[in-house]
Scaffold this motif. Structure first.
Motif, PDB file in Angstrom:
ATOM      1  N   UNK A 188      39.857  84.642  52.734  1.00 40.71           N
ATOM      2  CA  UNK A 188      39.479  83.756  51.625  1.00 40.71           C
ATOM      3  C   UNK A 188      40.594  83.686  50.593  1.00 40.71           C
ATOM      4  N   UNK A 189      41.169  84.823  50.258  1.00 38.24           N
ATOM      5  CA  UNK A 189      42.187  84.841  49.206  1.00 38.24           C
ATOM      6  C   UNK A 189      43.494  84.208  49.680  1.00 38.24           C
ATOM      7  N   UNK A 190      43.927  84.497  50.887  1.00 39.47           N
ATOM      8  CA  UNK A 190      45.217  83.974  51.332  1.00 39.47           C
ATOM      9  C   UNK A 190      45.149  82.503  51.724  1.00 39.47           C
ATOM     10  N   UNK A 191      43.975  82.011  52.072  1.00 39.15           N
ATOM     11  CA  UNK A 191      43.874  80.631  52.545  1.00 39.15           C
ATOM     12  C   UNK A 191      43.179  79.702  51.549  1.00 39.15           C
ATOM     13  N   UNK A 250      31.331  73.902  62.368  1.00 35.37           N
ATOM     14  CA  UNK A 250      31.281  73.350  63.720  1.00 35.37           C
ATOM     15  C   UNK A 250      31.001  74.431  64.753  1.00 35.37           C
ATOM     16  N   UNK A 251      31.595  75.591  64.556  1.00 35.18           N
ATOM     17  CA  UNK A 251      31.516  76.664  65.558  1.00 35.18           C
ATOM     18  C   UNK A 251      30.245  77.491  65.430  1.00 35.18           C
ATOM     19  N   UNK A 252      29.776  77.726  64.212  1.00 35.83           N
ATOM     20  CA  UNK A 252      28.671  78.660  64.003  1.00 35.83           C
ATOM     21  C   UNK A 252      27.408  78.011  63.437  1.00 35.83           C
ATOM     22  N   UNK A 253      27.452  76.714  63.146  1.00 38.36           N
ATOM     23  CA  UNK A 253      26.255  75.985  62.765  1.00 38.36           C
ATOM     24  C   UNK A 253      25.743  76.262  61.375  1.00 38.36           C
ATOM     25  N   UNK A 254      26.569  76.850  60.527  1.00 40.50           N
ATOM     26  CA  UNK A 254      26.174  77.121  59.144  1.00 40.50           C
ATOM     27  C   UNK A 254      27.403  76.974  58.271  1.00 40.50           C
ATOM     28  N   UNK A 255      27.214  76.526  57.037  1.00 39.93           N
ATOM     29  CA  UNK A 255      28.344  76.407  56.116  1.00 39.93           C
ATOM     30  C   UNK A 255      28.809  77.807  55.711  1.00 39.93           C
ATOM     31  N   UNK A 256      30.116  77.977  55.602  1.00 28.01           N
ATOM     32  CA  UNK A 256      30.670  79.275  55.223  1.00 28.01           C
ATOM     33  C   UNK A 256      30.097  79.759  53.899  1.00 28.01           C
ATOM     34  N   UNK A 257      29.972  78.874  52.921  1.00 30.00           N
ATOM     35  CA  UNK A 257      29.436  79.281  51.617  1.00 30.00           C
ATOM     36  C   UNK A 257      27.993  79.765  51.737  1.00 30.00           C
ATOM     37  N   UNK A 258      27.218  79.170  52.637  1.00 27.59           N
ATOM     38  CA  UNK A 258      25.836  79.624  52.847  1.00 27.59           C
ATOM     39  C   UNK A 258      25.812  81.031  53.456  1.00 27.59           C
ATOM     40  N   UNK A 272      41.689  75.944  53.453  1.00 27.13           N
ATOM     41  CA  UNK A 272      40.289  76.347  53.404  1.00 27.13           C
ATOM     42  C   UNK A 272      39.360  75.220  53.862  1.00 27.13           C
ATOM     43  N   UNK A 273      39.698  73.997  53.571  1.00 27.68           N
ATOM     44  CA  UNK A 273      38.842  72.883  53.994  1.00 27.68           C
ATOM     45  C   UNK A 273      38.736  72.839  55.514  1.00 27.68           C
ATOM     46  N   UNK A 274      39.857  73.018  56.201  1.00 21.83           N
ATOM     47  CA  UNK A 274      39.849  73.012  57.659  1.00 21.83           C
ATOM     48  C   UNK A 274      39.088  74.211  58.212  1.00 21.83           C
ATOM     49  N   UNK A 275      39.260  75.367  57.583  1.00 27.57           N
ATOM     50  CA  UNK A 275      38.552  76.573  58.025  1.00 27.57           C
ATOM     51  C   UNK A 275      37.045  76.385  57.856  1.00 27.57           C
ATOM     52  N   UNK A 276      36.623  75.837  56.725  1.00 27.42           N
ATOM     53  CA  UNK A 276      35.191  75.614  56.495  1.00 27.42           C
ATOM     54  C   UNK A 276      34.613  74.642  57.511  1.00 27.42           C
ATOM     55  N   UNK A 277      35.352  73.591  57.809  1.00 26.89           N
ATOM     56  CA  UNK A 277      34.863  72.613  58.786  1.00 26.89           C
ATOM     57  C   UNK A 277      34.733  73.253  60.163  1.00 26.89           C
ATOM     58  N   UNK A 278      35.718  74.046  60.546  1.00 29.27           N
ATOM     59  CA  UNK A 278      35.671  74.706  61.851  1.00 29.27           C
ATOM     60  C   UNK A 278      34.550  75.742  61.888  1.00 29.27           C
ATOM     61  N   UNK A 279      34.344  76.452  60.791  1.00 25.47           N
ATOM     62  CA  UNK A 279      33.273  77.452  60.722  1.00 25.47           C
ATOM     63  C   UNK A 279      31.915  76.794  60.943  1.00 25.47           C
ATOM     64  N   UNK A 302      32.837  85.596  43.236  1.00 25.90           N
ATOM     65  CA  UNK A 302      34.272  85.343  43.269  1.00 25.90           C
ATOM     66  C   UNK A 302      34.676  84.662  44.575  1.00 25.90           C
ATOM     67  N   UNK A 303      34.157  85.140  45.692  1.00 25.75           N
ATOM     68  CA  UNK A 303      34.470  84.515  46.975  1.00 25.75           C
ATOM     69  C   UNK A 303      34.021  83.060  47.005  1.00 25.75           C
ATOM     70  N   UNK A 304      32.812  82.801  46.512  1.00 31.56           N
ATOM     71  CA  UNK A 304      32.307  81.435  46.511  1.00 31.56           C
ATOM     72  C   UNK A 304      33.159  80.524  45.618  1.00 31.56           C
ATOM     73  N   UNK A 305      33.642  81.062  44.507  1.00 25.95           N
ATOM     74  CA  UNK A 305      34.499  80.271  43.630  1.00 25.95           C
ATOM     75  C   UNK A 305      35.786  79.856  44.350  1.00 25.95           C
ATOM     76  N   UNK A 306      36.302  80.747  45.185  1.00 27.73           N
ATOM     77  CA  UNK A 306      37.530  80.432  45.925  1.00 27.73           C
ATOM     78  C   UNK A 306      37.245  79.504  47.109  1.00 27.73           C
ATOM     79  N   UNK A 307      36.153  79.760  47.820  1.00 31.45           N
ATOM     80  CA  UNK A 307      35.828  78.940  48.986  1.00 31.45           C
ATOM     81  C   UNK A 307      35.518  77.508  48.575  1.00 31.45           C
ATOM     82  N   UNK A 308      34.862  77.322  47.446  1.00 34.71           N
ATOM     83  CA  UNK A 308      34.417  75.991  47.026  1.00 34.71           C
ATOM     84  C   UNK A 308      35.356  75.319  46.035  1.00 34.71           C
ATOM     85  N   UNK A 309      36.498  75.950  45.752  1.00 33.24           N
ATOM     86  CA  UNK A 309      37.412  75.362  44.751  1.00 33.24           C
ATOM     87  C   UNK A 309      38.028  74.081  45.283  1.00 33.24           C
TER      88      UNK A 309
END
Length: 314
Positions: A267-270, A284-292, A275-282, A305-312
């Protein structure tokens, strides 16, 4: 709140990644002596009866809880740290883990730009009075050593120039190595190591594209039995797949400590890279949004803190 409900709420407050600081404050802050005594008696998973007739914290639970309290602080430190120092310290951590850390070494070497990797190597000099190359060469054991030394030593061309015919021929070279070499020796094949450790990422993209066109599979799919090579290939050109799988493993209940650390690291390095591509792939692959999934599995300030970075918005 009844004592039983309070005890359940407290158990939940430190039963995931991080801790729920607000629950601790609202419940523990008003407790009297008898409340604490009842909690110790009713929490055998946290406290052990001592032969001298008192309930003592389980030592492993103390260590775990202290670590979970520190997760948020560690994430803040990593987020504010210079990327070169951060990556140098991650290299050191990976080397300390033995073979388990090889994938992290590959991740750092293959997802960073040439200048970023060079900066991490410079920081490693300053922090540890060694080069990362020599430490990888001396501390990595087994058949992965040649590949890992070559990857961390690389300084790739990053321009657009590409010889497509050479890329096509090198796709065939890799396929032949997979097809005819002993499975344990593929990672030591000199031509495979040369291609992966010296070619630009533009060139490698072309190699992997030709591989798919010629042989009907993505290269990483043909490397499912060769973890180090598979990780390298994914990190070069399909990093969103690699990172989404690392995040999923980190969020799984029962994951070991090193696997869990990928949650903070990725989360911190990406956060400001892909992060947008990682969230989309997550999703697609696991059927749930990463933030959820983070909302469900992580606690307290660490979660926020993680959610603030993932959703920034980058």
């Amino acid at each position: 709140m009844a004592h039983h409900d309070e005890h359940q709420a407290l158990s939940k407050a430190f039963s995931g990644l991080g801790v729920d600081e607000s629950a601790f404050i609202s419940i523990l802050g008003k407790w009297q002596h008898e409340h604490k005594h009842t909690f110790r008696k009713s929490s055998p998973h946290l406290f052990q009866p001592d032969e001298r007739q008192f309930e003592r914290w389980d030592q492993d639970e103390i260590a775990r809880l202290r670590h979970e309290v520190l997760r948020f602080k560690s994430a803040i430190v990593m987020w504010t740290m210079h990327p070169w120092e951060r990556d140098a310290r991650l290299f050191k951590e990976a080397l300390a883990k033995g073979p388990e850390g090889n994938s992290l070494i590959i991740e750092l070497a293959c997802t960073r730009s040439s200048e970023e990797l060079l900066g991490a190597r410079r920081a490693y000099h300053s922090l540890f009075d060694h080069s990362v190359e020599e430490d990888v060469a001396s501390l990595v054991v087994g058949q992965d050593r040649k590949l890992l030394v070559a990857l961390v030593s690389s300084y790739r061309y990053e321009g657009p120039r590409l010889n497509d015919e050479i890329a096509k021929s090198e796709a065939k070279v890799i396929h032949d190595a997979i097809k005819v070499a002993d499975k344990k020796a593929i990672v030591q094949d000199e031509e495979v190591v040369r291609i992966l450790s010296t070619r630009s990422k533009v060139h490698l993209n072309a190699v992997f594209r030709h591989y798919k066109e010629l042989f009907g599979k993505h290269l990483d799919e043909d490397l499912h039995e060769h973890l180090s090579l598979k990780v390298a290939v994914q990190c070069f050109v399909r990093s969103e797949i690699y990172f989404s799988e690392a995040l999923n493993a980190a969020l799984n209940k029962g994951a070991d400590e090193f696997t869990q650390e990928a949650l903070t690291r990725v989360v911190i390095t990406q956060a400001h890279i892909n992060m947008a591509e990682i969230k989309a792939e997550y999703h697609n692959k696991f059927g749930i949004h990463l933030s959820q999934e983070i909302e469900h599995s992580v606690l307290g300030n660490f979660k926020d803190f993680l959610l603030a970075l993932v959703d920034r918005q980058n």
